[in-house]
Scaffold this active site. Structure first.
Site, PDB file in Angstrom:
ATOM      1  N   LYS A 114     -13.064  -5.255  -4.156  1.00 24.75           N
ATOM      2  CA  LYS A 114     -11.822  -4.770  -4.770  1.00 24.75           C
ATOM      3  C   LYS A 114     -11.848  -5.044  -6.270  1.00 24.75           C
ATOM      4  CE  LYS A 114      -6.780  -5.213  -4.172  1.00 24.75           C
ATOM      5  NZ  LYS A 114      -5.712  -5.823  -3.353  1.00 24.75           N
TER       6      LYS A 114
ATOM      7  N   SER B 282      -2.449  -2.808  -1.171  1.00 15.20           N
ATOM      8  CA  SER B 282      -3.085  -2.372  -2.393  1.00 15.20           C
ATOM      9  C   SER B 282      -4.599  -2.243  -2.293  1.00 15.20           C
ATOM     10  CB  SER B 282      -2.742  -3.341  -3.522  1.00 15.20           C
ATOM     11  OG  SER B 282      -3.233  -4.636  -3.232  1.00 15.20           O
TER      12      SER B 282
ATOM     13  N   SER C 158      -1.754  -6.613   1.672  1.00 12.00           N
ATOM     14  CA  SER C 158      -2.691  -5.675   1.068  1.00 12.00           C
ATOM     15  C   SER C 158      -4.072  -5.560   1.707  1.00 12.00           C
ATOM     16  CB  SER C 158      -2.869  -5.998  -0.407  1.00 12.00           C
ATOM     17  OG  SER C 158      -1.795  -5.463  -1.119  1.00 12.00           O
TER      18      SER C 158
HETATM   19  N1  GLN Z   1       2.781  -4.217  -1.076  1.00 12.99           N
HETATM   20  C1  GLN Z   1       3.077  -5.554  -1.470  1.00 12.99           C
HETATM   21  C2  GLN Z   1       3.386  -5.572  -2.946  1.00 12.99           C
HETATM   22  O1  GLN Z   1       3.474  -4.548  -3.510  1.00 12.99           O
HETATM   23  C3  GLN Z   1       1.912  -6.442  -1.159  1.00 12.99           C
HETATM   24  C4  GLN Z   1       0.786  -6.256  -2.072  1.00 12.99           C
HETATM   25  C5  GLN Z   1      -0.361  -7.210  -1.849  1.00 12.99           C
HETATM   26  O2  GLN Z   1      -0.499  -7.784  -0.780  1.00 12.99           O
HETATM   27  N2  GLN Z   1      -1.157  -7.396  -2.887  1.00 12.99           N
HETATM   28  O3  GLN Z   1       3.554  -6.566  -3.554  1.00 12.99           O
END
Ligand code: GLN
Length: 483
Positions: free
Chosen positions: A79, A154, A178
């Site tokens: 990532k 994400s 994410s």
């Molecule tokens: N969707 C959640 C956020 O926007 C979690 C994102 C994540 O786990 N990095 O914060």
């Protein structure tokens, strides 16, 4: 040998042992798949053919290592918020465009020490804020199961790279879901480790008390193997635990559910897609048939998770992201007259909409006069959520939930409505707030043949048993055939 790129890790390792193919052949097959499919998927933001082939050649020189190394010759996507020396690291943000990592994250160093090949940097929501990969400054990524749909986020690029068979596994990061939500939307096995199980050194911080790095793979074995390689104490991350790391992949042989209890919360299923509900109920039946007992539990404070998360995560983010000032690294606004306009313009032009929203939210929640009412209150409710889980674990060995209330949604469907988007993570957020390990595994397909995920949440540092449970489910449900 054109399909080497779609082999899972276990098959790759077996093939190397038998000398069926070389690392260079596998690497070339992945690179070919990337040039064919990545222009559409936009899963990988940087692929360095030269570096990949040089690394593959180096490994082929040391063939005997195939017996010894846990991930010999396994191509892995990383990532783009995890540092790999000399590779770009943008975290999906324009503010880090052109930034090259001066060092390698501990997780990646450990993968490389076990023979893995870094294949490329995977697209993600900007600074890992999002659930659809649409907040990336470098364009959205698409779901290989249906190109009109999001892969989740994400870690959307990591999931799309694996589900699209560009490579067998990827690293993601999980602050509120994410890893698990994209794993669910792309039909993969994704693990969010216990807080402190995996080093965050070299992972770009979003919300430091919640962030964990973890694997996405096609099977439980594959994800377990990557997890055991990246886990463990790291002198560069004071929050890592010294608890020994078992060989998760080897322990899967002893998987059984006899005598184990799974807890589930009926009220959690309200408002969930009917297809997701059906698949979830089917999974409970499978687990029962395998000898487990299902018990109803109550987690009364978890209903506040979304509110608590969206105070704590943005607060930590507003502090973590203060370092992007146009001076230290990355993007600098072309025109400014003094240091103040330099900071303001660089941040104003460098950050995207969602990130700005979170910074403002977090700065507000931390400011004098509001701190007690918002940030402090949120940390108190977080404790109650942790307590909810400790109470639940007196009655059961693991908690079951759907990973996501819906299957993959269409691009643009939720991007104008933050709350709708935030709701994608209702089942995953409480796990980060409580610091627990959880895995998402495929448990069905809806009418449109889109994958559905089951989340199993374990006791702190009980990854071994968690993965054994996941393995039993996999042995009954099977592994999805990826597009
Ligand atoms: N969707 C959640 C956020 O926007 C979690 C994102 C994540 O786990 N990095 O914060």
């Amino acid at each position: 040998m054109s399909s080497l790129h779609s082999l899972d890790i276990q098959s790759l390792l077996a093939g190397y042992q038998k000398n069926d193919f070389s690392v260079q052949e596998v690497a070339k097959s992945c690179l070919e798949a990337i040039s064919k499919k990545n222009p559409q998927l936009n899963a990988l933001l940087e692929v360095s053919k030269d570096r990949v082939l040089a690394r593959a050649a180096e490994l082929d020189q040391k063939k005997s290592d195939a017996q010894r190394l846990k991930l010999f010759g396994v191509p892995i996507a990383i990532k783009d918020n995890i540092l790999v020396k000399d590779w770009q690291c943008t975290a999906g943000s324009k503010i880090l465009q052109g930034y090259r990592s001066p060092y390698t994250a501990t997780t990646v160093a450990r993968l490389e020490a076990e023979g893995a090949v870094v294949l490329g940097k995977a697209n993600c929501d900007e600074f890992a804020m999002g659930s659809s990969n649409e907040s990336s400054a470098f364009g959205p990524c698409r779901n290989p199961w249906d190109l009109e749909r999001v892969p989740g986020g994400s870690s959307g690029g990591s999931a799309a790279a694996v589900a699209g068979s560009l490579c067998p596994a990827a690293l993601g990061s999980d602050t509120g879901g994410s890893i698990r939500q994209p794993a669910s939307l792309c039909g993969l096995v994704g693990i969010k480790p216990s807080y402190g199980r995996v080093s965050r050194f070299g992972a770009i911080a979003y919300a430091s008390s919640l962030d964990q790095v973890g694997p996405l793979g096609k099977t439980v074995w594959d994800s377990a193997r990557v997890l055991e390689v990246i886990s463990g104490w790291d002198r560069f991350d004071a929050t890592t635990s010294k608890a020994p790391v078992p060989s998760y992949s080897d322990a899967l042989k002893e998987s059984t559910l006899k005598g184990l209890k799974f807890g589930f919360c009926k009220s959690w299923l309200e408002g969930v897609d009917p297809a997701v509900q059906k698949a979830f109920e089917n999974s409970m039946q499978l687990l029962k048939q395998a000898g487990a007992e299902i018990v109803e539990i109550d987690l009364p404070y978890t209903k506040y998770s979304l509110s608590v998360y969206y105070l704590i995560a943005p607060s930590e983010a507003s502090s973590n992201l203060a370092r992007y000032d146009g001076v230290h690294y990355g993007f600098r606004a072309p025109e400014f007259k003094d240091s103040e306009t330099l900071y303001n313009r660089s941040r104003g032009q460098g950050f995207g909409k969602e990130v700005k929203l979170r910074i403002m939210l977090g700065t507000y929640a931390l400011s004098a006069g509001y701190y007690d009412a918002f940030y402090l209150k949120a940390t108190q409710v977080r404790k109650m959520i942790q307590q909810d889980f400790s109470n639940a674990f007196k009655k059961c060995d693991a908690v079951l939930t759907p990973t996501s209330p819906s299957t993959a949604f269409k691009l643009g469907e939720k991007s104008d409505d933050p709350l709708k988007m935030y709701l994608s993570d209702v089942f995953t957020l409480p796990v980060n707030l409580a610091g627990l390990p959880a895995v998402s595994i495929p448990c069905g397909l809806d009418d449109l043949r889109l994958p559905i995920g089951l989340q199993i949440i374990g006791r702190p540092f009980d990854e071994l048993r968690l993965l054994q449970m996941a393995r039993v489910h996999e042995s009954l449900f099977g592994v999805l055939k990826h597009p």
